[in-house]
Scaffold this active site. Structure first.
Site, PDB file in Angstrom:
ATOM      1  N   ASP A 157      13.726  -3.312  -5.331  1.00  0.00           N
ATOM      2  CA  ASP A 157      14.011  -4.328  -4.314  1.00  0.00           C
ATOM      3  C   ASP A 157      14.639  -5.535  -5.025  1.00  0.00           C
ATOM      4  OD1 ASP A 157      12.613  -3.132  -1.820  1.00  0.00           O
ATOM      5  OD2 ASP A 157      11.159  -2.910  -3.419  1.00  0.00           O
ATOM      6  N   GLN A 168       7.526  -9.552   7.690  1.00  0.00           N
ATOM      7  CA  GLN A 168       8.764  -9.148   7.034  1.00  0.00           C
ATOM      8  C   GLN A 168       9.388  -7.908   7.664  1.00  0.00           C
ATOM      9  OE1 GLN A 168       6.601  -8.555   3.194  1.00  0.00           O
ATOM     10  NE2 GLN A 168       8.092  -6.928   2.867  1.00  0.00           N
ATOM     11  N   SER A 208       9.716   5.536  -2.978  1.00  0.00           N
ATOM     12  CA  SER A 208       9.496   4.565  -1.905  1.00  0.00           C
ATOM     13  C   SER A 208       8.411   5.085  -0.992  1.00  0.00           C
ATOM     14  CB  SER A 208      10.795   4.380  -1.104  1.00  0.00           C
ATOM     15  OG  SER A 208      10.515   3.766   0.140  1.00  0.00           O
ATOM     16  N   HIS A 246       4.725   1.965  -7.722  1.00  0.00           N
ATOM     17  CA  HIS A 246       3.710   0.899  -7.781  1.00  0.00           C
ATOM     18  C   HIS A 246       2.888   1.021  -9.066  1.00  0.00           C
ATOM     19  CE1 HIS A 246       4.084   1.483  -3.253  1.00  0.00           C
ATOM     20  NE2 HIS A 246       4.366   0.217  -3.389  1.00  0.00           N
ATOM     21  N   GLY A 257       0.812  -1.217   0.000  1.00  0.00           N
ATOM     22  CA  GLY A 257       0.000   0.000   0.000  1.00  0.00           C
ATOM     23  C   GLY A 257       0.841   1.260   0.000  1.00  0.00           C
ATOM     24  N   HIS A 259       2.464   4.682  -4.821  1.00  0.00           N
ATOM     25  CA  HIS A 259       3.100   5.836  -5.471  1.00  0.00           C
ATOM     26  C   HIS A 259       3.386   5.465  -6.927  1.00  0.00           C
ATOM     27  CE1 HIS A 259       6.775   3.537  -5.010  1.00  0.00           C
ATOM     28  NE2 HIS A 259       6.616   3.506  -3.703  1.00  0.00           N
ATOM     29  N   GLU A 260       4.034   6.360  -7.622  1.00  0.00           N
ATOM     30  CA  GLU A 260       4.278   6.168  -9.051  1.00  0.00           C
ATOM     31  C   GLU A 260       5.055   4.863  -9.330  1.00  0.00           C
ATOM     32  OE1 GLU A 260       3.053   7.607 -11.654  1.00  0.00           O
ATOM     33  OE2 GLU A 260       4.389   6.491 -13.015  1.00  0.00           O
TER      34      GLU A 260
END
Ligand code: AMP
Length: 283
Positions: A151, A60, A186, A36, A30, A33-34
Site C-alpha cells: 500500500d 476508510q 492481500s 502481515h 485482520g 496472512h504472510e
C-alpha cells in the site's frame, strides 16, 4: 499474548513497558496472512514489545459491500499472531474508537492523497486512514510502526502525517510479500475464484513488463500505460489506473527521468486489487 478491547486496557497493559522498553506497532484490519506476518517479524526483531491492532476501520471503506464482506477471523488471527511472537493484540469495537459524537478528522492534503487511491476511492478513504492511524499511534505510543509497501500511497501518506504532526514514532516500510507465483498477498485474495486468481497474475506480469521496458530504455509513461493496460485487458481485468509517479510526492510523471513508482489498480470480477513496483533508472 493478551487481547485487549479498550484504550484504557491497552494503556494499562503497556504502562509497565512505556519509557523503558521499545514498542513496535503493526496496524492491520485482520484476516492475517504472510504479508502481515512479515511486518510482525520485522517488529519482533526491532522491539522489546510487539502490539498488533486488528480493526476493520469503517471510515476508510468507500463501498458498503466491501466493508460487509471484508474477511473477519479473529480466532485464527490470534493464533497466527501468538505463533509470530506478538505480545498484545488491540482489537476494539468501532464505538471504542468512534464513540457517539466523534467529529474529528486528520486529513493530509495535496497530490499525495488526491490522486490514484484518493481519486478512485474518494477523499474520505485517506482521511479514514490518517484518522485511525493517528488514533492508534496516540493510544499505543509505539517507538516504531510498520507499514507495507504493498500500500505504497498509504505508506507515504502516513509518513507525511507523522512528519507534519511531529509524532514521535519511526515509520518502517516493509517490502511487499508475494505468493510464489508473484501475486501480492492481500486479505481480499480469498474472494478470488481459481480462475480469477489466475487472471489476477496479469498484475505482477504487467509490473514486470514496466521494469523490463524501462531497463530496455523506454522512458515515455504513455507507452508504458498502453502496454500494461493491454496486458491487463488480455486477462479481462478492468483497469482503474496504471500510473507512474514520483516516489515521494506522488505527482504523476509523463517521462521517467529518475526512480519512480509504477502502480496498478484493477478489478478482477468484483474484487479490487492494487500492486506496485519501484522502477529504477540507470545506475
Ligand atoms: P491491511 O490489513 O490490509 O490494512 O494491512 C495491514 C498492513 O499490512 C498494511 O501496512 C499493509 O500495507 C500491510 N500489508 C498487506 N499486505 C501486504 C503484503 N502482501 N506485503 C507487505 N505488507 C502487506
Amino acid at each position: 499474548m493478551r487481547i485487549v478491547r479498550t484504550v484504557a486496557a491497552l494503556r494499562e497493559a503497556l504502562a509497565p513497558v512505556a519509557g523503558n522498553r521499545s514498542i513496535g506497532l503493526v496496524p492491520t484490519m485482520g484476516a492475517l496472512h504472510e504479508g502481515h506476518l512479515s511486518l510482525i517479524r520485522a517488529a519482533r526483531s526491532d522491539n522489546d514489545v510487539v502490539v498488533v491492532s486488528i480493526f476493520v476501520n469503517p471510515k476508510q471503506f468507500d463501498e458498503a459491500a466491501d466493508l460487509d464482506t471484508y474477511p473477519r477471523q479473529e480466532g485464527a488471527d490470534a493464533q497466527l499472531a501468538e505463533e509470530a511472537g506478538v505480545d498484545l493484540i488491540f482489537a476494539p469495537e468501532a464505538d471504542e474508537l468512534y464513540p457517539a459524537g466523534f467529529a474529528t478528522t486528520v486529513s493530509v492534503s495535496g497530490a499525495i492523497t488526491a490522486t490514484l487511491e484518493g481519486a478512485e476511492r474518494g477523499s474520505a478513504h485517506f482521511d479514514g486512514v490518517t484518522t485511525i492511524v493517528s488514533k492508534l499511534l496516540i493510544a499505543v505510543a509505539p517507538d516504531r510502526a510498520y507499514f507495507g509497501q504493498k500500500d505504497a500511497q498509504q505508506l507515504m501518506v502516513v509518513r507525511r502525517m507523522v512528519q507534519d504532526l511531529g509524532l514521535p514514532v519511526e515509520i518502517i516500510a516493509c517490502p511487499t510479500s508475494r505468493d510464489a507465483d508473484g501475486l501480492a498477498r492481500s486479505s481480499r485474495n480469498v474472494r478470488l475464484s481459481a480462475s480469477e486468481r489466475e487472471r489476477a497474475l496479469a498484475i505482477p506480469r504487467a509490473l514486470g513488463l514496466a521494469r523490463d521496458m524501462v531497463a530496455a530504455g523506454e522512458r515515455r509513461v504513455a507507452r508504458l500505460q498502453q502496454e500494461l493496460s493491454r496486458v491487463l485487458a488480455e486477462s479481462q481485468l478492468e483497469t482503474e489506473y496504471v500510473a507512474v509517479v514520483d516516489p515521494t510526492t506522488f505527482e504523476a510523471k509523463d517521462f521517467i527521468d529518475a526512480d519512480s513508482w509504477c502502480l496498478i489498480a484493477a478489478r478482477v470480477g468484483a474484487t479490487r486489487l492494487i500492486d506496485n513496483q519501484l522502477i529504477t533508472v540507470g545506475g
